[in-house]
Design a protein around this motif. Structure first.
Motif, mmCIF file in Angstrom:
data_model
loop_
_atom_site.group_PDB
_atom_site.id
_atom_site.type_symbol
_atom_site.label_atom_id
_atom_site.label_comp_id
_atom_site.label_asym_id
_atom_site.label_seq_id
_atom_site.Cartn_x
_atom_site.Cartn_y
_atom_site.Cartn_z
ATOM 1 N N SER A 276 0.836 -1.212 0.000
ATOM 2 C CA SER A 276 0.000 0.000 0.000
ATOM 3 C C SER A 276 0.869 1.260 0.000
ATOM 4 N N ILE A 277 2.009 1.185 0.664
ATOM 5 C CA ILE A 277 2.930 2.330 0.670
ATOM 6 C C ILE A 277 3.443 2.581 -0.753
ATOM 7 N N MET A 278 3.857 1.501 -1.425
ATOM 8 C CA MET A 278 4.366 1.671 -2.797
ATOM 9 C C MET A 278 3.255 2.179 -3.717
ATOM 10 N N ALA A 279 2.041 1.675 -3.562
ATOM 11 C CA ALA A 279 0.925 2.122 -4.414
ATOM 12 C C ALA A 279 0.639 3.602 -4.184
ATOM 13 N N TYR A 280 0.666 4.014 -2.918
ATOM 14 C CA TYR A 280 0.415 5.427 -2.591
ATOM 15 C C TYR A 280 1.497 6.324 -3.211
ATOM 16 N N LEU A 281 2.762 5.920 -3.047
ATOM 17 C CA LEU A 281 3.857 6.741 -3.580
ATOM 18 C C LEU A 281 3.801 6.778 -5.109
ATOM 19 N N GLU A 282 3.398 5.651 -5.704
ATOM 20 C CA GLU A 282 3.311 5.612 -7.169
ATOM 21 C C GLU A 282 2.231 6.584 -7.662
ATOM 22 N N ILE B 190 5.093 0.420 -11.756
ATOM 23 C CA ILE B 190 4.007 -0.561 -11.584
ATOM 24 C C ILE B 190 3.360 -0.946 -12.911
ATOM 25 N N GLY B 191 3.874 -0.412 -14.023
ATOM 26 C CA GLY B 191 3.298 -0.734 -15.337
ATOM 27 C C GLY B 191 2.430 0.393 -15.854
ATOM 28 N N ALA B 192 2.478 0.602 -17.177
ATOM 29 C CA ALA B 192 1.752 1.726 -17.784
ATOM 30 C C ALA B 192 0.332 1.332 -18.176
ATOM 31 N N SER B 193 0.161 0.197 -18.830
ATOM 32 C CA SER B 193 -1.182 -0.219 -19.274
ATOM 33 C C SER B 193 -1.820 -1.112 -18.215
ATOM 34 N N GLU C 76 -0.030 -4.411 -18.240
ATOM 35 C CA GLU C 76 1.289 -4.363 -17.580
ATOM 36 C C GLU C 76 1.135 -4.275 -16.071
ATOM 37 N N ARG C 77 0.173 -3.474 -15.628
ATOM 38 C CA ARG C 77 -0.016 -3.335 -14.172
ATOM 39 C C ARG C 77 -0.408 -4.669 -13.552
ATOM 40 N N ALA C 78 -1.282 -5.405 -14.263
ATOM 41 C CA ALA C 78 -1.674 -6.725 -13.737
ATOM 42 C C ALA C 78 -0.461 -7.654 -13.670
ATOM 43 N N ARG C 79 0.358 -7.640 -14.708
ATOM 44 C CA ARG C 79 1.521 -8.537 -14.737
ATOM 45 C C ARG C 79 2.533 -8.182 -13.638
ATOM 46 N N ILE C 80 2.775 -6.872 -13.484
ATOM 47 C CA ILE C 80 3.792 -6.465 -12.506
ATOM 48 C C ILE C 80 3.295 -6.711 -11.080
ATOM 49 N N THR D 224 10.985 -2.570 -11.818
ATOM 50 C CA THR D 224 9.646 -2.392 -11.241
ATOM 51 C C THR D 224 9.683 -2.773 -9.766
ATOM 52 N N MET D 225 8.522 -2.593 -9.135
ATOM 53 C CA MET D 225 8.448 -2.946 -7.711
ATOM 54 C C MET D 225 8.691 -4.440 -7.493
ATOM 55 N N ALA D 226 8.490 -5.260 -8.528
ATOM 56 C CA ALA D 226 8.736 -6.703 -8.372
ATOM 57 C C ALA D 226 10.218 -6.980 -8.129
ATOM 58 N N ASP D 227 11.100 -6.199 -8.763
ATOM 59 C CA ASP D 227 12.535 -6.350 -8.495
ATOM 60 C C ASP D 227 12.845 -6.027 -7.038
ATOM 61 N N CYS D 228 12.192 -4.988 -6.532
ATOM 62 C CA CYS D 228 12.457 -4.561 -5.153
ATOM 63 C C CYS D 228 12.098 -5.675 -4.166
ATOM 64 N N THR D 229 10.969 -6.321 -4.412
ATOM 65 C CA THR D 229 10.515 -7.365 -3.485
ATOM 66 C C THR D 229 11.413 -8.593 -3.572
ATOM 67 N N LEU D 230 11.773 -8.983 -4.797
ATOM 68 C CA LEU D 230 12.634 -10.164 -4.934
ATOM 69 C C LEU D 230 14.028 -9.887 -4.346
#
Ligand SMILES: N[C@@H](CCC(=O)N[C@@H](CS)C(=O)NCC(=O)O)C(=O)O
Length: 210
Positions: free
Chosen positions: A73-79, A88-91, A94-98, A164-170
């Motif tokens: 939620s923090i990342m979503a808010y900042l985004e 987090i993806g443009a379309s 993409e957003r669903a995939r990321i 993307t944020m997925a890299d950050c989490t991994l």
């Protein structure tokens, strides 16, 4: 804004990496990081419990007394507030995939790695459990298999050619494994290759300590 956080702890680390990546990409985020020393139990002090009843980090304080207490939620808010660079993806697709990749990194890699570490030699003193550790190892293996297969096409980042944020989490998950000297099977060669490359980035160097 203030981010209550702790180095190496994986959930704060994913947000710290996300913030570092945004700043490296030119976003004017002004966030002061305030350590909450988990090993000293500071998360349980009344001052922190007023921020979150769950005694956890990260917590983002947007303005005095206004808190976001979940990392995603923090990342979503900042985004929303700082859309560039887009992480987090443009379309819609993409957003669903990321977000799918981020959830897989969190729920199928980071969380079971954390469970394994807390069941073997918990930095915050949780009791060891061989059963939980064995199950956790079974749980994080398919997640790593999944990412290893994703990286088969030599992509630079988890979701393709942009960070993307997925890299950050991994990356947060794998740092926690290194911290606890949990060896990730060398057979996950693609994951190891991505991890080595990711750790060379300025944002990663600014956040990761192990
Ligand atoms: N779902 C939460 C999980 C937060 C969490 O579990 N944080 C850990 C650090 S990685 C914590 O604060 N642990 C302190 C404790 O369990 O005492 C999020 O994504 O922010």
């Amino acid at each position: 804004m203030k981010l209550y956080c702790m180095q190496v702890a994986p959930n704060p680390t994913k947000v710290m990496l996300y913030i570092a990546e945004k700043i490296a990409g030119g976003a004017a985020l002004d966030i002061t990081e305030i350590p909450v020393k988990l090993m000293k139990g500071e998360q349980h002090l009344p001052a922190h419990r007023r921020r979150t009843p769950f005694a956890s980090v990260p917590v983002l304080e947007i303005e005095p007394g206004d808190y976001i207490i979940e990392s995603l939620s923090i990342m979503a808010y900042l985004e929303d507030r700082y859309p560039q660079p887009c992480m987090i993806g443009a379309s819609a697709r993409e957003r669903a995939r990321i977000s799918e990749l981020e959830r897989i990194a969190d729920l199928r890699v980071l969380s079971p790695i954390a469970r394994f570490i807390h069941a073997t030699h918990s930095p915050i003193g949780l009791p060891p459990s061989a059963d939980i550790a064995a199950q956790a190892r079974l749980d994080f293996t398919p997640g790593l298999e999944y990412f290893d297969a994703c990286f088969d096409d030599d992509r630079s980042f988890v979701a393709g050619e942009t960070v993307t944020m997925a890299d950050c989490t991994l990356a947060a998950a794998l740092q926690f494994a290194r911290f606890a000297e949990l060896d990730i099977d060398p057979d996950f060669a693609n994951v190891h290759r991505w991890d080595m490359d990711y750790r060379r980035r300025d944002a990663a160097q600014a956040v990761l300590v192990v």
